[in-house]
Design a protein around this motif. Sequence first.
Motif, PDB file in Angstrom:
ATOM      1  N   VAL A 326      45.292  52.261  45.537  1.00  0.00           N
ATOM      2  CA  VAL A 326      45.149  52.224  44.087  1.00  0.00           C
ATOM      3  C   VAL A 326      44.879  50.775  43.691  1.00  0.00           C
ATOM      4  O   VAL A 326      45.550  49.857  44.159  1.00  0.00           O
ATOM      5  N   ILE A 327      43.890  50.567  42.837  1.00  0.00           N
ATOM      6  CA  ILE A 327      43.446  49.227  42.475  1.00  0.00           C
ATOM      7  C   ILE A 327      44.219  48.713  41.271  1.00  0.00           C
ATOM      8  O   ILE A 327      44.299  49.394  40.231  1.00  0.00           O
ATOM      9  N   GLU A 328      44.795  47.510  41.370  1.00  0.00           N
ATOM     10  CA  GLU A 328      45.504  46.933  40.232  1.00  0.00           C
ATOM     11  C   GLU A 328      44.518  46.573  39.126  1.00  0.00           C
ATOM     12  O   GLU A 328      43.463  45.990  39.375  1.00  0.00           O
ATOM     13  N   LEU A 329      44.878  46.896  37.894  1.00  0.00           N
ATOM     14  CA  LEU A 329      44.044  46.570  36.745  1.00  0.00           C
ATOM     15  C   LEU A 329      44.935  46.015  35.639  1.00  0.00           C
ATOM     16  O   LEU A 329      45.659  46.746  34.955  1.00  0.00           O
ATOM     17  N   ASP A 330      44.892  44.704  35.471  1.00  0.00           N
ATOM     18  CA  ASP A 330      45.680  43.995  34.477  1.00  0.00           C
ATOM     19  C   ASP A 330      45.322  44.463  33.073  1.00  0.00           C
ATOM     20  O   ASP A 330      44.151  44.629  32.740  1.00  0.00           O
ATOM     21  N   GLN A 331      46.345  44.655  32.240  1.00  0.00           N
ATOM     22  CA  GLN A 331      46.133  45.112  30.860  1.00  0.00           C
ATOM     23  C   GLN A 331      46.319  44.007  29.826  1.00  0.00           C
ATOM     24  O   GLN A 331      46.126  44.253  28.630  1.00  0.00           O
ATOM     25  N   ALA A 332      46.669  42.802  30.261  1.00  0.00           N
ATOM     26  CA  ALA A 332      46.820  41.702  29.311  1.00  0.00           C
ATOM     27  C   ALA A 332      45.451  41.242  28.809  1.00  0.00           C
ATOM     28  O   ALA A 332      44.433  41.486  29.459  1.00  0.00           O
ATOM     29  N   PRO A 333      45.392  40.585  27.648  1.00  0.00           N
ATOM     30  CA  PRO A 333      44.104  40.156  27.102  1.00  0.00           C
ATOM     31  C   PRO A 333      43.331  39.280  28.086  1.00  0.00           C
ATOM     32  O   PRO A 333      43.885  38.345  28.671  1.00  0.00           O
ATOM     33  N   ASN A 334      42.040  39.577  28.274  1.00  0.00           N
ATOM     34  CA  ASN A 334      41.187  38.803  29.173  1.00  0.00           C
ATOM     35  C   ASN A 334      39.730  39.194  28.922  1.00  0.00           C
ATOM     36  O   ASN A 334      39.264  40.218  29.418  1.00  0.00           O
ATOM     37  N   SER A 335      39.010  38.378  28.176  1.00  0.00           N
ATOM     38  CA  SER A 335      37.617  38.687  27.873  1.00  0.00           C
ATOM     39  C   SER A 335      36.741  38.668  29.115  1.00  0.00           C
ATOM     40  O   SER A 335      35.690  39.315  29.147  1.00  0.00           O
ATOM     41  N   PHE A 336      37.146  37.935  30.133  1.00  0.00           N
ATOM     42  CA  PHE A 336      36.328  37.822  31.341  1.00  0.00           C
ATOM     43  C   PHE A 336      36.401  39.074  32.209  1.00  0.00           C
ATOM     44  O   PHE A 336      35.596  39.256  33.099  1.00  0.00           O
ATOM     45  N   ARG A 337      37.360  39.920  31.932  1.00  0.00           N
ATOM     46  CA  ARG A 337      37.458  41.174  32.673  1.00  0.00           C
ATOM     47  C   ARG A 337      36.458  42.205  32.138  1.00  0.00           C
ATOM     48  O   ARG A 337      35.801  42.895  32.914  1.00  0.00           O
ATOM     49  N   GLY A 338      36.332  42.292  30.834  1.00  0.00           N
ATOM     50  CA  GLY A 338      35.523  43.355  30.248  1.00  0.00           C
ATOM     51  C   GLY A 338      34.104  42.989  29.896  1.00  0.00           C
ATOM     52  O   GLY A 338      33.233  43.862  29.840  1.00  0.00           O
ATOM     53  N   THR A 339      33.831  41.688  29.649  1.00  0.00           N
ATOM     54  CA  THR A 339      32.509  41.317  29.134  1.00  0.00           C
ATOM     55  C   THR A 339      31.674  40.476  30.084  1.00  0.00           C
ATOM     56  O   THR A 339      30.486  40.282  29.835  1.00  0.00           O
ATOM     57  N   LEU A 340      32.262  39.958  31.151  1.00  0.00           N
ATOM     58  CA  LEU A 340      31.519  39.053  32.038  1.00  0.00           C
ATOM     59  C   LEU A 340      30.426  39.765  32.817  1.00  0.00           C
ATOM     60  O   LEU A 340      29.421  39.159  33.192  1.00  0.00           O
ATOM     61  N   SER A 341      30.604  41.049  33.092  1.00  0.00           N
ATOM     62  CA  SER A 341      29.629  41.777  33.902  1.00  0.00           C
ATOM     63  C   SER A 341      29.441  43.188  33.374  1.00  0.00           C
ATOM     64  O   SER A 341      30.066  43.594  32.390  1.00  0.00           O
ATOM     65  N   ASP A 342      28.599  43.927  34.077  1.00  0.00           N
ATOM     66  CA  ASP A 342      28.340  45.324  33.715  1.00  0.00           C
ATOM     67  C   ASP A 342      29.249  46.297  34.452  1.00  0.00           C
ATOM     68  O   ASP A 342      29.036  47.511  34.387  1.00  0.00           O
ATOM     69  N   LEU A 343      30.277  45.798  35.135  1.00  0.00           N
ATOM     70  CA  LEU A 343      31.189  46.667  35.873  1.00  0.00           C
ATOM     71  C   LEU A 343      31.971  47.552  34.909  1.00  0.00           C
ATOM     72  O   LEU A 343      32.575  47.061  33.952  1.00  0.00           O
ATOM     73  N   ALA A 344      31.956  48.853  35.167  1.00  0.00           N
ATOM     74  CA  ALA A 344      32.724  49.797  34.353  1.00  0.00           C
ATOM     75  C   ALA A 344      34.173  49.769  34.805  1.00  0.00           C
ATOM     76  O   ALA A 344      34.488  50.108  35.947  1.00  0.00           O
ATOM     77  N   ILE A 345      35.068  49.362  33.909  1.00  0.00           N
ATOM     78  CA  ILE A 345      36.475  49.152  34.240  1.00  0.00           C
ATOM     79  C   ILE A 345      37.331  50.165  33.489  1.00  0.00           C
ATOM     80  O   ILE A 345      37.159  50.371  32.287  1.00  0.00           O
ATOM     81  N   GLY A 346      38.268  50.804  34.204  1.00  0.00           N
ATOM     82  CA  GLY A 346      39.142  51.783  33.585  1.00  0.00           C
ATOM     83  C   GLY A 346      40.063  52.421  34.597  1.00  0.00           C
ATOM     84  O   GLY A 346      40.157  51.966  35.746  1.00  0.00           O
ATOM     85  N   PRO A 347      40.769  53.485  34.220  1.00  0.00           N
ATOM     86  CA  PRO A 347      41.746  54.111  35.117  1.00  0.00           C
ATOM     87  C   PRO A 347      41.139  54.747  36.359  1.00  0.00           C
ATOM     88  O   PRO A 347      41.835  54.943  37.345  1.00  0.00           O
ATOM     89  N   VAL A 348      39.848  55.063  36.320  1.00  0.00           N
ATOM     90  CA  VAL A 348      39.127  55.542  37.500  1.00  0.00           C
ATOM     91  C   VAL A 348      37.861  54.705  37.624  1.00  0.00           C
ATOM     92  O   VAL A 348      37.093  54.588  36.668  1.00  0.00           O
ATOM     93  N   MET A 349      37.651  54.100  38.802  1.00  0.00           N
ATOM     94  CA  MET A 349      36.515  53.202  38.987  1.00  0.00           C
ATOM     95  C   MET A 349      35.787  53.537  40.282  1.00  0.00           C
ATOM     96  O   MET A 349      36.401  53.977  41.262  1.00  0.00           O
ATOM     97  N   THR A 350      34.482  53.305  40.266  1.00  0.00           N
ATOM     98  CA  THR A 350      33.670  53.504  41.465  1.00  0.00           C
ATOM     99  C   THR A 350      33.306  52.149  42.062  1.00  0.00           C
ATOM    100  O   THR A 350      33.205  51.144  41.343  1.00  0.00           O
ATOM    101  N   VAL A 351      33.101  52.128  43.358  1.00  0.00           N
ATOM    102  CA  VAL A 351      32.702  50.897  44.045  1.00  0.00           C
ATOM    103  C   VAL A 351      31.231  50.631  43.731  1.00  0.00           C
ATOM    104  O   VAL A 351      30.392  51.511  43.920  1.00  0.00           O
ATOM    105  N   PRO A 352      30.889  49.442  43.250  1.00  0.00           N
ATOM    106  CA  PRO A 352      29.488  49.154  42.960  1.00  0.00           C
ATOM    107  C   PRO A 352      28.613  49.333  44.192  1.00  0.00           C
ATOM    108  O   PRO A 352      28.977  48.906  45.296  1.00  0.00           O
ATOM    109  N   GLN A 353      27.463  49.960  44.010  1.00  0.00           N
ATOM    110  CA  GLN A 353      26.574  50.264  45.135  1.00  0.00           C
ATOM    111  C   GLN A 353      25.371  49.330  45.221  1.00  0.00           C
ATOM    112  O   GLN A 353      24.569  49.445  46.153  1.00  0.00           O
ATOM    113  N   GLY A 354      25.233  48.423  44.278  1.00  0.00           N
ATOM    114  CA  GLY A 354      24.142  47.461  44.349  1.00  0.00           C
ATOM    115  C   GLY A 354      24.398  46.430  45.430  1.00  0.00           C
ATOM    116  O   GLY A 354      25.493  46.349  46.001  1.00  0.00           O
TER     117      GLY A 354
END
Length: 371
Positions: A326-354
Motif C-alpha cells: 500500500v502506497i503512503e499518500l500524505d494528506q497535509a497541504p502540499n501544492s507540489f504533490r497535486g500540481t507539479l505533474s500530471d500524475l493522478a493521485i488518490g486512494p487508488v493509483m496506477t503505475v505510470p506507463q510512460g
Amino acid sequence: MKIVAVKPHVVTEKLKTTFGMSQWQWESRASCLVEIVTDEGIVGWGECFGPAQGARALIDSVFAPLLAGADPFEHVALWESMYNRSREWGRAGVPIAAISGVEIALWDVIGKALGQPVHRLLGGRAPDAFHAYASAFYYGGDWQDDLEAEARSLLDQGYRHVKMKVGADLRADIERVHRVRAALGPGVLLAADANRGYTTAEARLFARETEAASLWFFEEPVIPEDLAGYRELRASVAVPIAGGESMFTRWGFAEMVETRAVDLLQPDATACGGLRETLLVAGLASVHGIPTLPHVWGSAITVAAGLHLATALPVVTPSLGRAAPVIELDQAPNSFRGTLSDLAIGPVMTVPQGPGLGIEIDRTVIEAYRA
C-alpha cells in the motif's frame, strides 16, 4: 549519451494552515527537485528528502561537477562515486538524501532513453492499481480539529487504509486513537505514527492502551538511534512495530534489520540512497523475515518513484492471500504533490506507463514557488 547539467531546484510554499507532528509544527513546505539534462536533450527528474537548501548546496558544489560528462547508464558506478565523495560530510542525512534525488533522476533519464517505464527497468510487475494509505490526522490547524469530520472525509474519498499522528501527548493520543477508530469503523486499517516522540515506557503504555483499536502498525515509536528500545518494545507488545524512514543506506539499516528491531521496514527512496539502494535494503530485510513498506512523503515525483519501486519489492513469504504493498499518500497541504505533474493521485493509483517515471513536470509550478 553524456550528462551536461545537474540542476537542483528548491521550491517553497508558505502554508495558509500549519500542521504538526509530535515534535514540530510545519508552517511551510519545501523540496529540492533534481533535474538532469543530457546531450541528447533527455531530461530526468528526482527529489531529495529533508532540508532542501542543504541538498541543493551539496549537489551544486559537489555532485554536479562529479557527474559532468558522465554516462547516465553507469548509474551504479556514479552512485558509488557520490557515496565515496560524501564521506567528508557524513554518510547519512542530507548528503545521502542529495544522492537519492540524483539517483532517481538518473533512472528517469535511462527509462526515457530506452523508452521504458522505470518499473520495467527494476524488473517489477505493475498491478492494475495500488491502493494508497492516507497519512492524516496531523496536529493543529483548523482543518484537523474535528477528528470525526476528517475521518468522514477520508472515507468519502475512498480510503480504506489510514495512518494518524501521535507522540505529542500520551494520554491525549490514546483518546485520539480510540476516537479515530470509532469514526473510521472496523473495516479500515488504522496505523499510528509517533514520529519518535515517546520514550520506550510511554510507547509500551500507548500500545497496550490502544490494543482494542487493533492498530495495523505502530511507526517510529522511539528515536531511531534507540534500537534496544525498538527491540524491547517489539518483544513486549502485540502491535507490529515499524520504522526506518530516518535510516540511510544499507549500512545504516544493517543493525535494525539483523537484530529484528522492527516488524515492518520503512526506507524512503528519496532519503536512504535512491531506488536501487531501497531495493538492496529491502532484500537485506527479506533475509531476516521483515517486509518492506516504503515511506513516501513529498511531491508528485516522490509519489511516482514510490509507485515504480513498489512493483519490485521482494515478497518475504509468498501467500495466496497476501495483498500488494500500500502506497503512503500524505494528506497535509502540499501544492507540489497535486500540481507539479500530471500524475493522478488518490486512494487508488496506477503505475505510470510512460518512459522513465512516466510523468510530465509543469515547469510553471517550479517557477511560481522557486526559493
